[in-house]
Each structure stands twice: as C-alpha cells, then as structure tokens.
Scaffold this motif. Structure first.
Motif, PDB file in Angstrom:
ATOM      1  N   ALA A  87      31.759  37.443  40.202  1.00  0.00           N
ATOM      2  CA  ALA A  87      33.068  37.773  40.078  1.00  0.00           C
ATOM      3  C   ALA A  87      32.299  39.616  39.897  1.00  0.00           C
ATOM      4  O   ALA A  87      33.113  40.091  40.323  1.00  0.00           O
ATOM      5  CB  ALA A  87      33.869  38.120  39.289  1.00  0.00           C
ATOM      6  N   VAL A  88      31.715  39.951  39.568  1.00  0.00           N
ATOM      7  CA  VAL A  88      31.365  41.452  39.394  1.00  0.00           C
ATOM      8  C   VAL A  88      31.285  41.736  41.264  1.00  0.00           C
ATOM      9  O   VAL A  88      31.272  43.565  41.200  1.00  0.00           O
ATOM     10  CB  VAL A  88      29.719  41.314  38.718  1.00  0.00           C
ATOM     11  CG1 VAL A  88      29.309  42.784  39.091  1.00  0.00           C
ATOM     12  CG2 VAL A  88      29.556  41.084  37.479  1.00  0.00           C
ATOM     13  N   PHE A  89      30.914  41.199  42.269  1.00  0.00           N
ATOM     14  CA  PHE A  89      30.874  41.689  43.332  1.00  0.00           C
ATOM     15  C   PHE A  89      32.355  41.602  43.840  1.00  0.00           C
ATOM     16  O   PHE A  89      32.451  42.129  45.091  1.00  0.00           O
ATOM     17  CB  PHE A  89      29.374  41.014  44.155  1.00  0.00           C
ATOM     18  CG  PHE A  89      28.471  40.779  43.709  1.00  0.00           C
ATOM     19  CD1 PHE A  89      27.558  41.787  43.601  1.00  0.00           C
ATOM     20  CD2 PHE A  89      28.072  39.996  42.945  1.00  0.00           C
ATOM     21  CE1 PHE A  89      26.245  41.782  43.305  1.00  0.00           C
ATOM     22  CE2 PHE A  89      26.843  40.087  42.323  1.00  0.00           C
ATOM     23  CZ  PHE A  89      25.890  40.586  42.126  1.00  0.00           C
ATOM     24  N   ALA A  90      33.701  41.105  43.429  1.00  0.00           N
ATOM     25  CA  ALA A  90      34.802  41.316  44.016  1.00  0.00           C
ATOM     26  C   ALA A  90      35.581  42.539  43.016  1.00  0.00           C
ATOM     27  O   ALA A  90      36.487  41.963  43.919  1.00  0.00           O
ATOM     28  CB  ALA A  90      35.213  39.741  43.400  1.00  0.00           C
ATOM     29  N   VAL A  91      35.136  42.835  41.898  1.00  0.00           N
ATOM     30  CA  VAL A  91      36.031  43.893  41.566  1.00  0.00           C
ATOM     31  C   VAL A  91      35.067  45.378  41.309  1.00  0.00           C
ATOM     32  O   VAL A  91      33.864  45.753  41.977  1.00  0.00           O
ATOM     33  CB  VAL A  91      36.043  43.528  40.165  1.00  0.00           C
ATOM     34  CG1 VAL A  91      37.103  42.638  40.118  1.00  0.00           C
ATOM     35  CG2 VAL A  91      34.807  43.122  39.636  1.00  0.00           C
ATOM     36  N   ARG A  92      35.876  46.397  41.016  1.00  0.00           N
ATOM     37  CA  ARG A  92      35.165  47.915  41.460  1.00  0.00           C
ATOM     38  C   ARG A  92      35.485  48.390  39.789  1.00  0.00           C
ATOM     39  O   ARG A  92      36.169  47.717  39.487  1.00  0.00           O
ATOM     40  CB  ARG A  92      35.299  48.447  42.150  1.00  0.00           C
ATOM     41  CG  ARG A  92      35.040  48.023  43.286  1.00  0.00           C
ATOM     42  CD  ARG A  92      35.574  48.428  45.100  1.00  0.00           C
ATOM     43  NE  ARG A  92      34.741  48.467  46.813  1.00  0.00           N
ATOM     44  CZ  ARG A  92      35.248  49.306  47.350  1.00  0.00           C
ATOM     45  NH1 ARG A  92      36.073  49.704  47.981  1.00  0.00           N
ATOM     46  NH2 ARG A  92      34.618  47.788  48.793  1.00  0.00           N
ATOM     47  N   ARG A  93      35.003  50.049  40.246  1.00  0.00           N
ATOM     48  CA  ARG A  93      35.376  50.361  38.795  1.00  0.00           C
ATOM     49  C   ARG A  93      35.473  49.738  37.897  1.00  0.00           C
ATOM     50  O   ARG A  93      34.090  48.573  36.837  1.00  0.00           O
ATOM     51  CB  ARG A  93      36.021  51.398  39.044  1.00  0.00           C
ATOM     52  CG  ARG A  93      35.896  52.218  40.782  1.00  0.00           C
ATOM     53  CD  ARG A  93      37.200  52.831  41.068  1.00  0.00           C
ATOM     54  NE  ARG A  93      36.806  53.831  42.551  1.00  0.00           N
ATOM     55  CZ  ARG A  93      38.085  53.100  43.594  1.00  0.00           C
ATOM     56  NH1 ARG A  93      37.673  52.444  43.590  1.00  0.00           N
ATOM     57  NH2 ARG A  93      37.619  54.265  44.615  1.00  0.00           N
ATOM     58  N   THR A  94      36.540  50.122  36.542  1.00  0.00           N
ATOM     59  CA  THR A  94      36.924  49.880  35.787  1.00  0.00           C
ATOM     60  C   THR A  94      36.423  48.081  35.797  1.00  0.00           C
ATOM     61  O   THR A  94      35.862  47.158  34.510  1.00  0.00           O
ATOM     62  CB  THR A  94      38.901  50.199  35.153  1.00  0.00           C
ATOM     63  OG1 THR A  94      37.971  51.393  35.029  1.00  0.00           O
ATOM     64  CG2 THR A  94      38.926  49.830  33.551  1.00  0.00           C
ATOM     65  N   GLY A  95      37.003  47.463  36.587  1.00  0.00           N
ATOM     66  CA  GLY A  95      37.447  45.951  36.700  1.00  0.00           C
ATOM     67  C   GLY A  95      35.682  45.665  36.659  1.00  0.00           C
ATOM     68  O   GLY A  95      35.296  44.291  35.804  1.00  0.00           O
ATOM     69  N   ARG A  96      34.072  45.920  37.253  1.00  0.00           N
ATOM     70  CA  ARG A  96      33.050  45.309  37.291  1.00  0.00           C
ATOM     71  C   ARG A  96      32.590  46.158  35.999  1.00  0.00           C
ATOM     72  O   ARG A  96      31.676  45.284  35.667  1.00  0.00           O
ATOM     73  CB  ARG A  96      32.575  46.772  38.384  1.00  0.00           C
ATOM     74  CG  ARG A  96      31.149  46.117  38.631  1.00  0.00           C
ATOM     75  CD  ARG A  96      30.257  46.740  39.228  1.00  0.00           C
ATOM     76  NE  ARG A  96      30.997  45.925  40.923  1.00  0.00           N
ATOM     77  CZ  ARG A  96      29.996  46.671  42.341  1.00  0.00           C
ATOM     78  NH1 ARG A  96      29.574  47.169  41.914  1.00  0.00           N
ATOM     79  NH2 ARG A  96      30.717  45.506  42.999  1.00  0.00           N
ATOM     80  N   THR A  97      33.458  46.957  35.049  1.00  0.00           N
ATOM     81  CA  THR A  97      32.804  47.178  34.162  1.00  0.00           C
ATOM     82  C   THR A  97      33.416  46.030  33.129  1.00  0.00           C
ATOM     83  O   THR A  97      32.737  45.956  31.992  1.00  0.00           O
ATOM     84  CB  THR A  97      32.850  48.865  32.856  1.00  0.00           C
ATOM     85  OG1 THR A  97      32.855  49.543  34.126  1.00  0.00           O
ATOM     86  CG2 THR A  97      33.034  48.650  32.041  1.00  0.00           C
ATOM     87  N   LEU A  98      34.036  45.644  33.061  1.00  0.00           N
ATOM     88  CA  LEU A  98      34.928  44.388  32.325  1.00  0.00           C
ATOM     89  C   LEU A  98      34.666  43.566  32.355  1.00  0.00           C
ATOM     90  O   LEU A  98      33.722  42.390  31.410  1.00  0.00           O
ATOM     91  CB  LEU A  98      36.581  44.357  32.565  1.00  0.00           C
ATOM     92  CG  LEU A  98      37.085  45.946  31.829  1.00  0.00           C
ATOM     93  CD1 LEU A  98      38.657  45.582  32.434  1.00  0.00           C
ATOM     94  CD2 LEU A  98      37.050  45.698  30.445  1.00  0.00           C
ATOM     95  N   VAL A  99      34.291  42.677  33.611  1.00  0.00           N
ATOM     96  CA  VAL A  99      33.129  41.269  33.970  1.00  0.00           C
ATOM     97  C   VAL A  99      32.354  42.062  33.245  1.00  0.00           C
ATOM     98  O   VAL A  99      31.220  40.600  32.686  1.00  0.00           O
ATOM     99  CB  VAL A  99      33.004  41.657  35.104  1.00  0.00           C
ATOM    100  CG1 VAL A  99      32.961  40.346  36.214  1.00  0.00           C
ATOM    101  CG2 VAL A  99      34.842  41.467  36.039  1.00  0.00           C
ATOM    102  N   ALA A 100      31.588  42.589  33.901  1.00  0.00           N
ATOM    103  CA  ALA A 100      30.061  43.089  33.137  1.00  0.00           C
ATOM    104  C   ALA A 100      30.178  43.163  31.639  1.00  0.00           C
ATOM    105  O   ALA A 100      28.740  42.020  30.805  1.00  0.00           O
ATOM    106  CB  ALA A 100      29.016  44.649  33.564  1.00  0.00           C
ATOM    107  N   ALA A 101      30.597  43.193  30.725  1.00  0.00           N
ATOM    108  CA  ALA A 101      30.903  43.051  29.457  1.00  0.00           C
ATOM    109  C   ALA A 101      30.808  42.023  29.131  1.00  0.00           C
ATOM    110  O   ALA A 101      30.217  41.200  28.416  1.00  0.00           O
ATOM    111  CB  ALA A 101      31.493  44.149  28.594  1.00  0.00           C
ATOM    112  N   LEU A 102      32.169  41.079  30.251  1.00  0.00           N
ATOM    113  CA  LEU A 102      31.966  39.839  29.783  1.00  0.00           C
ATOM    114  C   LEU A 102      31.058  38.813  29.635  1.00  0.00           C
ATOM    115  O   LEU A 102      30.255  37.695  29.361  1.00  0.00           O
ATOM    116  CB  LEU A 102      33.412  39.473  31.049  1.00  0.00           C
ATOM    117  CG  LEU A 102      33.546  37.630  30.488  1.00  0.00           C
ATOM    118  CD1 LEU A 102      33.529  36.889  29.308  1.00  0.00           C
ATOM    119  CD2 LEU A 102      34.599  37.157  31.701  1.00  0.00           C
TER     120      LEU A 102
END
Length: 216
Positions: A87-102
C-alpha cells in the motif's frame, strides 16, 4: 572585461542519478526486508513453539502447541504489514508516511508478541485439559522451541522495512506516477500519424485503441 553567464552549468550524469539510485536501493531493501520478514513470521508461526507431557489415566502423553495456538498476533500483524508494504506505493505524501508507520508498528507488535509467547504455557495447559478431560490438568516437563525467536526475527525485518519507508519513502515512485489525474500521459505528446498503407502502422494504431480507418 569578461561576462558572467547566467546559464546553469549542467551537472555530471552521475550526480543527477545519485538520488534516484539511492531511492531505488532503499526501495529494493524495504521490499526485500518486508516480504522476507512476513514470510518468516507466517512460516515459523505454524511450527511447534512449546512441548510437554500431560497425565492421562495414570500415564503421560506428549502435548504440543504451535505458534497459532500460543498467540495469533504475529500472524495477523504479518498480514497487516504485508498489505501495508504494498500500500506504500499506492499513496503519497502524508498517506505514505502513515502507511509506513503502520508497517513499522506491525513489525514491532509482532516481535513483542512472539517474545512474550516464548514463555507462555497457557496453550499447552489448554491442550492438556482437552486430552485428559480434566480442566485442572497442567503440563509437566514444559519446554519451548526456538521458533518464537525466529518469528521475532522475521517481525524485526518487517519493522526495518517500515523504518526504511519512513526514512526514504518520499523518494519512491507511486503507482501510476507517469500519468496525470486525468489519466493521460504527462507531456501530452501527439500520437504519430498512421499510414494506412503500412501494416505495421495499422497494428500500432489498433494497439493504441485508435481507428486506423478514420481519417484526420
């Protein structure tokens, strides 16, 4: 008197490619760590974590419990982490940070659950009670295998993948990054003219979804 040019001096190709190369390496590392870690967790959670004996009818029978019986947390979090990794590659910016934290939290939680499960005896006691028919039955000669710690190592790899994503994720590409929101390729290059007398041009036009018989 000399003149100072305002035209920027082109940088060497190696310098321009340094950032993309670093991004590709961190991306490859995160994918490898995350996928390998999730695989290790899922496989090792199915192995025997604890063994012992239970008294039944004046004798003793061996009892054992796999990782899923001891705790289902590592398996569940490994699946969550695997989903977050892609999912990291499907989102950008803040969304990517949140998914990476998850992703990182999934690895940390799975590792903690595996370490705590390494000394747990409740699953074996429940198995002993089931076999003996005595709810007060307890396991004797309790031993634990190395598999909980192997699970913890796999979970640590998921955690590392999450940390890589948090640190370098901003430089990674996103799905459909070559296209604008309208769905058309960036740059708006016009499709080449089709010559109806050339079969290869007709096939290329059909491949692009165009009607080669339509003029203009």
């Amino acid at each position: 008197m000399g003149y100072v040019s305002a035209v920027p001096v082109p940088q060497p190709r190696a310098a321009r490619a340094a950032v993309p190369t670093g991004g590709r390496r961190s991306l490859a590392a995160a994918l490898l760590l995350g996928a390998l870690g999730a695989t290790v967790v899922l496989l090792s959670a199915g192995q025997i974590w604890a063994e012992g004996t239970a008294s039944v009818g004046g004798g003793s029978v061996p009892v054992e419990a796999d990782g899923g019986a001891v705790t289902g947390v590592p398996t569940a979090l490994a699946i969550v982490g695997l989903a977050a990794l892609f999912a990291v590659f499907a989102v950008r910016r803040t969304g990517r940070t949140l998914v990476a934290a998850l992703l990182a939290l999934s690895g940390a939680g799975a590792a903690l659950a595996a370490v705590l499960g390494a000394s747990d005896s409740a699953a074996l006691d429940a198995e002993a009670a089931r076999i003996s028919g005595d709810t007060a039955a307890a396991v004797a000669g309790l031993t634990h295998t190395v598999w909980p710690y192997v699970t913890a190592v796999g979970a640590a790899l998921i955690l590392l993948a999450g940390l890589f994503a948090l640190r370098f994720g901003k430089s990674w590409p996103a799905m459909g990054g070559r296209y604008e929101h309208s769905g058309t390729p960036r740059g708006g290059r016009k499709a080449p003219a089709t010559d109806p007398d050339r079969p290869e041009d007709l096939w290329k036009a059909l491949d692009r979804g165009e009607d080669p018989t339509h003029g203009g």
